[in-house]
Design a protein around this motif. Structure first.
Motif, PDB file in Angstrom:
ATOM      1  N   GLY A 164      54.607 -12.462  67.927  1.00  0.00           N
ATOM      2  CA  GLY A 164      55.326 -13.205  68.950  1.00  0.00           C
ATOM      3  C   GLY A 164      56.489 -14.038  68.472  1.00  0.00           C
ATOM      4  N   GLY A 165      56.623 -14.201  67.156  1.00  0.00           N
ATOM      5  CA  GLY A 165      57.699 -15.003  66.612  1.00  0.00           C
ATOM      6  C   GLY A 165      58.818 -14.148  66.054  1.00  0.00           C
ATOM      7  N   PRO A 166      59.828 -14.775  65.448  1.00  0.00           N
ATOM      8  CA  PRO A 166      60.922 -14.004  64.861  1.00  0.00           C
ATOM      9  C   PRO A 166      60.424 -13.088  63.753  1.00  0.00           C
ATOM     10  N   ALA A 301      71.066 -21.910  75.669  1.00  0.00           N
ATOM     11  CA  ALA A 301      71.142 -20.746  76.553  1.00  0.00           C
ATOM     12  C   ALA A 301      69.849 -19.958  76.646  1.00  0.00           C
ATOM     13  N   ASP A 302      69.045 -19.928  75.583  1.00  0.00           N
ATOM     14  CA  ASP A 302      67.768 -19.215  75.659  1.00  0.00           C
ATOM     15  C   ASP A 302      66.583 -20.163  75.669  1.00  0.00           C
ATOM     16  N   ALA A 303      66.853 -21.462  75.799  1.00  0.00           N
ATOM     17  CA  ALA A 303      65.819 -22.495  75.950  1.00  0.00           C
ATOM     18  C   ALA A 303      64.872 -22.587  74.772  1.00  0.00           C
ATOM     19  N   ASP A 304      65.341 -22.240  73.580  1.00  0.00           N
ATOM     20  CA  ASP A 304      64.475 -22.446  72.413  1.00  0.00           C
ATOM     21  C   ASP A 304      64.777 -23.773  71.722  1.00  0.00           C
ATOM     22  N   SER A 389      67.146 -28.708  63.660  1.00  0.00           N
ATOM     23  CA  SER A 389      68.131 -28.231  64.631  1.00  0.00           C
ATOM     24  C   SER A 389      67.575 -28.224  66.049  1.00  0.00           C
ATOM     25  N   ALA A 390      66.541 -29.012  66.296  1.00  0.00           N
ATOM     26  CA  ALA A 390      65.983 -29.225  67.633  1.00  0.00           C
ATOM     27  C   ALA A 390      65.205 -28.030  68.146  1.00  0.00           C
ATOM     28  N   GLY A 391      64.430 -27.399  67.262  1.00  0.00           N
ATOM     29  CA  GLY A 391      63.547 -26.319  67.668  1.00  0.00           C
ATOM     30  C   GLY A 391      62.143 -26.589  67.178  1.00  0.00           C
ATOM     31  N   ASP A 405      57.494 -18.852  68.703  1.00  0.00           N
ATOM     32  CA  ASP A 405      58.941 -19.046  68.635  1.00  0.00           C
ATOM     33  C   ASP A 405      59.226 -20.436  69.172  1.00  0.00           C
ATOM     34  N   LYS A 406      60.405 -20.933  68.921  1.00  0.00           N
ATOM     35  CA  LYS A 406      60.758 -22.281  69.350  1.00  0.00           C
ATOM     36  C   LYS A 406      60.690 -22.396  70.874  1.00  0.00           C
ATOM     37  N   ASP A 407      60.229 -23.532  71.364  1.00  0.00           N
ATOM     38  CA  ASP A 407      60.076 -23.719  72.801  1.00  0.00           C
ATOM     39  C   ASP A 407      60.726 -25.037  73.227  1.00  0.00           C
TER      40      ASP A 407
END
Length: 542
Positions: A164-166, A301-304, A389-391, A405-407
């Motif tokens: 589910g992650g990168p 833009a992708d809300a991560d 970086s705020a993730g 993944d970042k939320d």
């Protein structure tokens, strides 16, 4: 800093959407040209159709490579696919669907033809794979089409395997190499078919309904706090209204506009339009409304990614908010494992180190890239993973995985929970941390760098640093590998007792980054930054 940073975009700043999309189909990449090859950075392949770095041939080849990779890995379940609001995302999704259907891959698109945030796609993959009945049909994976916070002319294409992650570097290296091979071969071997009908999935409904297992909405609703949410024209635009309605919150979506030019944005530090919710310049119009809400948030833009604005402190530094979030979560999540670690990237603030020590929790320090947190989030051994970086993301109440993944939506909602439960804003709580642990001065500086300069910086290691002191203090560590997992950091980090700097090339833009922090104030930070540049220049022989 650009002279117009933080001011509204004007007509001359806006992209020509028609020309951008036309270039996507008309310009053909030459894989012998480095800038036109498929290259996966920390979060997928990114580029612009105008520079022949993100075009139809890139997506045809990359999707075919993903199909072949998943087959080689024995991944036989459905592939979830979603896209953000960038102008190149829709044509790229159309291209990808042609290839997936042509290869007879079972693919699921959004039920409402809506944009899909990165965390919603991660959530969908994990929800499928954690259901024994679904998993018996084959493991699921996914593609999210987004360049995240990058400017409007950019496109991005990212693969998320069954965790589910990168995807890790082994997977992305194979996919990129195969994609470039296909481009060089004139796309022979790329299968396509017109998708007459594909299956659908309610990304938004599934994600919003499940949020109750990770956020205390009862506390937020009971407190009556006023929440403002700005999607910054991104994929979370319909999610915030759905969250408000599902949980009965006093929540206002302060900007529901979607414009692939992002004409409503204020310019970032370099004069570009960039949807970075952690940038005070990009968030200037949002911050101006701070006094109207108890908590005001922004997403990219992708809300991560997340941006947290409080009436008493304005836009919070991401490091400050991460430290507050960590202390709150590890004090209010009794269902987590007692040995669950605190995950941070090695360029995040040392304030987190001090908070972790005070909580008696293990600190797990990894290189830049959210992929490093995936195994710990999956098995519950890491309660929280966050990047400067705020993730970030964290576990459910019961200690099981939420997203890998970042939320950014989740972290924005957590800010509301913190305010509701403690009666204090996250910035007030950070001020209390400062009283306990000191007041670090932190800054990241970006500067232009070409491919050769970035490559040279990425090859630096601790042994190449000759200095023994940094800004008047003995150097205690010269790192080229992360302490948490021993992985190469793609640069260097130099530490003293009260300060540090790290230098690394960006994986997504033509810039290099020097991060620095000092617990001895802004003047000392400036000394650290100046010496960091001299140390790095000397190591590079420049």
């Amino acid at each position: 800093m650009h002279e117009r940073a933080g001011t509204p975009a004007t007509e001359s700043d806006l992209i020509d959407v028609e020309a951008l999309v036309r270039a996507y189909y008309e310009l053909k990449p030459d894989a012998s040209v480095p800038g036109q090859r498929v290259v996966f950075g920390t979060s997928g392949h990114r580029g612009s159709s105008l520079t022949t770095s993100f075009n139809e041939h890139h997506i045809l080849a990359t999707t075919q490579a993903i199909v072949e990779y998943r087959a080689a890995q024995g991944i036989t379940g459905p592939l979830f696919i979603g896209a953000d609001t960038h102008a190149l995302s829709a044509p790229a999704q159309t291209t990808a669907l042609d290839v997936l259907v042509g290869n007879q891959v079972r693919v699921l698109v959004d039920e409402y033809d809506d944009y899909v945030p990165t965390p919603a796609l991660s959530h969908a993959i994990l929800t499928w794979n954690n259901d024994p009945a679904k998993r018996a049909e084959g493991e699921a994976d996914g593609i999210v089409i987004t360049p995240s916070h990058n400017p409007p002319q950019d496109g991005g294409f990212k693969y998320n395997p069954p965790h589910g992650g990168p995807a890790d570097s082994d997977a992305t290296s194979w996919i990129a190499a195969r994609a470039n091979e296909l481009i060089e071969g004139g796309l022979r071997g790329v299968l396509q078919a017109e998708p007459s009908a594909v299956e659908t999935y309610d990304f938004r409904g599934a994600y919003v309904a499940d949020l109750a297992n990770v956020i205390d909405f009862e506390a937020i609703r009971r407190s009556g706090i006023r929440i403002g949410a700005d999607p910054l024209g991104g994929a979370s635009v319909s999610y915030w209204g759905a969250i408000r309605d599902a949980y009965g919150l006093d929540l206002t979506v302060v900007n529901e506009r979607v414009d692939p030019r992002w004409a409503f944005m204020t310019l970032d530090w370099d004069g570009k339009i960039r949807m970075d919710p952690s940038s005070r310049n990009a968030m200037a119009s949002v911050v101006a409304q701070a006094g109207s809400y108890d908590i005001l948030t922004g997403n990219d833009a992708d809300a991560d990614r997340h941006g947290i604005v409080t009436p008493d402190g304005g836009l919070m530094n991401p490091n400050h908010y991460l430290a507050v979030a960590i202390e709150f979560l590890f004090s209010h999540r009794d269902g987590w494992r007692p040995d669950a670690a605190i995950g941070k990237t090695l360029v995040s603030s040392s304030m987190i180190d001090r908070v972790a020590a005070s909580l008696g929790r293990r600190l797990w320090e990894v290189p830049v890239g959210f992929k490093w947190f995936v195994p710990g989030l999956v098995d519950g051994s890491v309660g929280f993973g966050g990047e400067e970086s705020a993730g970030a993301s964290f576990l459910r109440f019961d200690g099981t995985v939420w997203t890998t993944d970042k939320d950014g939506i989740l972290l924005c909602l957590l800010a509301a929970e913190i305010r509701a439960v403690t009666g204090k804003s996250p910035s007030e709580l950070y001020a209390e941390l400062v009283e306990r642990f000191g007041d670090p001065a932190y800054e990241r500086v970006d500067a232009p760098a070409n491919a050769a300069q970035k490559a040279a910086l990425g090859r630096l290691d601790g042994d190449s640093i000759a200095a023994t002191e940094l800004a008047g203090a003995p150097i205690t560590a010269k790192l080229s590998h992360a302490p948490g997992n021993g992985a190469a950091i793609g640069g260097v980090k130099v530490e003293t007792a009260d300060a540090w700097f790290a230098a690394r090339p960006s994986g997504t833009e033509d810039v290099y980054k020097i991060y620095a922090e000092s617990f001895r104030g802004a003047d000392h930070l400036a000394e650290v930054q100046a010496e960091a540049k001299r140390i790095v220049d000397a190591a590079l022989g420049s």
